[in-house]
Design a protein around this motif. Structure first.
Motif, PDB file in Angstrom:
ATOM      1  N   HIS A   1       0.717  -1.571   0.058  1.00 31.41           N
ATOM      2  CA  HIS A   1       0.047  -0.131  -0.024  1.00 31.41           C
ATOM      3  C   HIS A   1       1.269   1.151  -0.207  1.00 31.41           C
ATOM      4  O   HIS A   1       2.105   1.690   0.547  1.00 31.41           O
ATOM      5  N   CYS A   2       0.127   2.597  -0.333  1.00 34.88           N
ATOM      6  CA  CYS A   2       1.209   3.600  -0.960  1.00 34.88           C
ATOM      7  C   CYS A   2       0.049   5.004  -0.731  1.00 34.88           C
ATOM      8  O   CYS A   2      -0.807   5.112  -0.812  1.00 34.88           O
ATOM      9  N   SER A   3       1.186   5.368  -0.007  1.00 34.97           N
ATOM     10  CA  SER A   3       0.008   6.906   0.056  1.00 34.97           C
ATOM     11  C   SER A   3       1.134   8.274   0.059  1.00 34.97           C
ATOM     12  O   SER A   3       2.594   8.496   0.539  1.00 34.97           O
TER      13      SER A   3
ATOM     14  N   ASP B   1       2.207  12.334  -0.668  1.00 32.54           N
ATOM     15  CA  ASP B   1       2.280  13.289  -0.769  1.00 32.54           C
ATOM     16  C   ASP B   1       3.575  14.082  -2.094  1.00 32.54           C
ATOM     17  O   ASP B   1       4.164  14.446  -1.765  1.00 32.54           O
TER      18      ASP B   1
ATOM     19  N   GLU C   1      -2.889   9.740  11.218  1.00 35.37           N
ATOM     20  CA  GLU C   1      -2.570   7.979  10.776  1.00 35.37           C
ATOM     21  C   GLU C   1      -2.711   6.847  11.521  1.00 35.37           C
ATOM     22  O   GLU C   1      -1.378   7.633  12.296  1.00 35.37           O
TER      23      GLU C   1
ATOM     24  N   ASN D   1      -2.960   6.263  -4.592  1.00 35.17           N
ATOM     25  CA  ASN D   1      -3.687   7.180  -3.423  1.00 35.17           C
ATOM     26  C   ASN D   1      -2.488   8.620  -3.357  1.00 35.17           C
ATOM     27  O   ASN D   1      -1.068   8.439  -2.936  1.00 35.17           O
TER      28      ASN D   1
ATOM     29  N   ARG E   1      -1.779  12.300  -3.433  1.00 40.70           N
ATOM     30  CA  ARG E   1      -1.832  14.013  -3.401  1.00 40.70           C
ATOM     31  C   ARG E   1      -1.130  15.238  -4.410  1.00 40.70           C
ATOM     32  O   ARG E   1      -0.413  14.652  -3.524  1.00 40.70           O
TER      33      ARG E   1
END
Length: 530
Positions: free
Chosen positions: A340-342, A344, A378, A507, A509
């Motif tokens: 999983h990856c997030s 910014d 988070e 994911n 932004r």
């Protein structure tokens, strides 16, 4: 003797005259009164008299009910005189009444006396009090006077205090106001209410202020234990509140307890605020660069030699030798699939002359789950690897298509050079920012970190965590998929190696804050080098 009656009744009065029966029969009965009209002022009247002459007839006085309330008739010193008085009239309009002399012979007409009284003079009823504010000392305060001035003598008044610590005594046109000693150091306020007897005239109030009880000079601080402890890193200082009574105070850092000694370079006393309801100062140590605990003092002094100085002992912990909690080197084996990856991403603005773009990348293995709380923070549960990496890539301008890719290549772990105040003097592209501790705890991550999640259903439980302080990350991209080859070290010289495969666009932004076109730079057309 004739009787004055207050209701209409007839009685026969026997005449005691020395005449024979034949003389009485020859005389005609006769009744006269003088005067037949009486006039009175509204108030302050003397009595008036009416003469009654009766021949061959008896008589009595009758007063109608409507006149009884204010007209009074009594016998004079002889049988032929009536004395008439009236009650003071408070109304504005004149009034008229009457009484009658009623004979005992129906052949004789009764005689009526008309009584008229003027209306009362219109009076402006008002009053004043002076002074309308009183101030007393906190203890042993003498009584003070208030004068009440009325516009007319007919207006009377009374006075009472609303608070039980105020005593009021009225005499003539004066009020004597006294107060009990104030048991508190704070000022208190009460009221004395002067109330007229006429409901159309509004009451007035005397405001009574009493100063607080005088306290002896003293000095106090909110650190009751006299000791403040800090971690080796300090983001913000700690406020110490001061209670000063009748003294001026100051606070300084000192190397000697109880007195103003030598300066202490690492300990600052700042933001000394004295003109506030809650005076205070701020105590802030510098970050401790050593592993040794250190101690200094803050001394609070006053301008009164009889008030002793106060000492706060400031203890700062030494820096940890290592932030890493790893017992040995780590090989990451659970991040080649299902990661999983997030992300910014901060592209460059048109007005920014910075040579880098920021990539803040969080990666967690398939066995780890992420949640967010109400405030947007988070949290991670499950079992597996979590990585937080801060990349500085080459400059990447904002584009309307919204397509951005982390440039391929080798990224070296390196901090930005800074000036003496800690502000960056340059930004280095193709670098990974090293991890560090913020505010003395690793729960606030700054820079790049490795963490091993072991909490299962419980969030934020880690079996090992370490700041990334050296090594490289080699980035390769195939379409939207990235492969990161990790050859890293923590601050304890443990190796952190492995491969991570993830899609950044799952994911991502894009954080973009463009200035208006009317203000593209600093006013001279120059790009701002933030």
């Amino acid at each position: 003797m004739k009787k004055i009656l207050t209701f209409l009744a007839f009685a026969v009065a026997l005449l005691g005259m020395s005449c024979g029966p034949d003389d009485n029969e020859r005389r005609e009965p006769k009744l006269t009164v003088s005067p037949s009209e009486l006039r009175f002022a509204a108030s302050g009247n003397a009595v008036q008299t009416v003469s009654v002459t009766a021949e061959n007839v008896g008589w009595q006085v009758s007063i109608p009910d409507e006149s009884k309330a204010w007209i009074f008739v009594t016998e004079g010193e002889d049988d032929a005189t009536l004395v008439v008085s009236v009650q003071d009239h408070e109304g504005e309009d004149p009034r008229t009444g009457s009484f009658s002399i009623v004979p005992d012979n129906d052949k004789v007409e009764p005689k009526r006396v008309v009584v008229s009284q003027e209306g009362a003079e219109i009076v402006d009823l008002s009053f004043a009090i002076a002074p309308d504010e009183l101030t007393f000392d906190g203890a042993d305060a003498p009584a003070q006077e208030v004068t009440v001035t009325v516009s007319h003598a007919k207006l009377t008044w009374k006075a009472a205090a609303k608070e039980d610590w105020i005593e009021v005594t009225a005499e003539g046109d004066k009020l004597s106001v006294a107060v009990a000693d104030n048991p508190e150091s704070e000022e208190r306020v009460g009221m004395v209410i002067v109330t007229p007897d006429n409901g159309e005239v509004q009451p007035k109030a005397v405001r009574v202020t009493q100063k607080g009880r005088l306290l002896p000079p003293s000095l106090g601080i909110s650190v009751e234990s006299g000791r403040m402890e800090f971690g080796y890193t300090v983001v913000g200082g700690t406020a110490v509140y001061v209670t000063a009574v009748d003294v001026e105070w100051d606070a300084v850092a000192s190397d000697t307890p109880g007195e103003v000694g030598g300066d202490v370079e690492w300990l600052k006393v700042t933001s000394i605020v004295k003109d506030s309801e809650t005076p205070y100062f701020i105590v802030k140590p510098d970050n401790n660069p050593t592993t040794e605990e250190r101690t200094a003092y803050v001394v609070v002094t006053s301008d009164n030699p009889e008030v002793p100085a106060l000492t706060v002992t400031v203890v700062q912990a030494g820096r940890k030798r290592f932030l890493s909690t790893l017992a040995s080197s780590v090989v990451i084996e659970d991040m080649t699939a299902g990661v999983h990856c997030s992300v910014d991403f901060y592209p460059n603005q048109q007005w920014m002359d910075r040579p880098v773009a920021y990539w803040y990348v969080t990666l967690w293995a398939s066995g780890v789950s992420q949640t967010q709380d109400f405030y947007g923070y988070e949290h991670y549960a499950g079992v597996g690897t979590k990585l937080y990496l801060e990349f500085y890539s080459e400059r990447i301008p904002f584009n309307d298509d919204g397509e951005y890719y982390l440039p391929e290549g080798e990224y070296t772990v390196a901090a930005d050079p800074v000036d003496d105040d800690g502000y960056p003097t340059d930004w280095l592209p193709f670098t990974v920012k090293p991890g560090r501790e913020v505010a003395g705890g690793v729960t606030i991550l700054d820079g790049s970190w490795y963490q091993k999640v072991i909490g299962g259903s419980e969030a934020d439980v880690y079996g090992g965590e370490a700041p990334i302080t050296g090594g490289t990350v080699t980035v390769a991209r195939s379409g939207d998929e990235y492969t990161l080859e990790l050859v890293l070290k923590d601050d304890a010289d443990h190796d952190i190696t492995g491969t991570c495969v993830a899609r950044f666009d799952d994911n991502m932004r894009v954080i973009f804050h463009e200035l208006p076109e009317s203000n593209p730079g600093d006013g001279d057309g120059e790009l701002l080098s933030f």
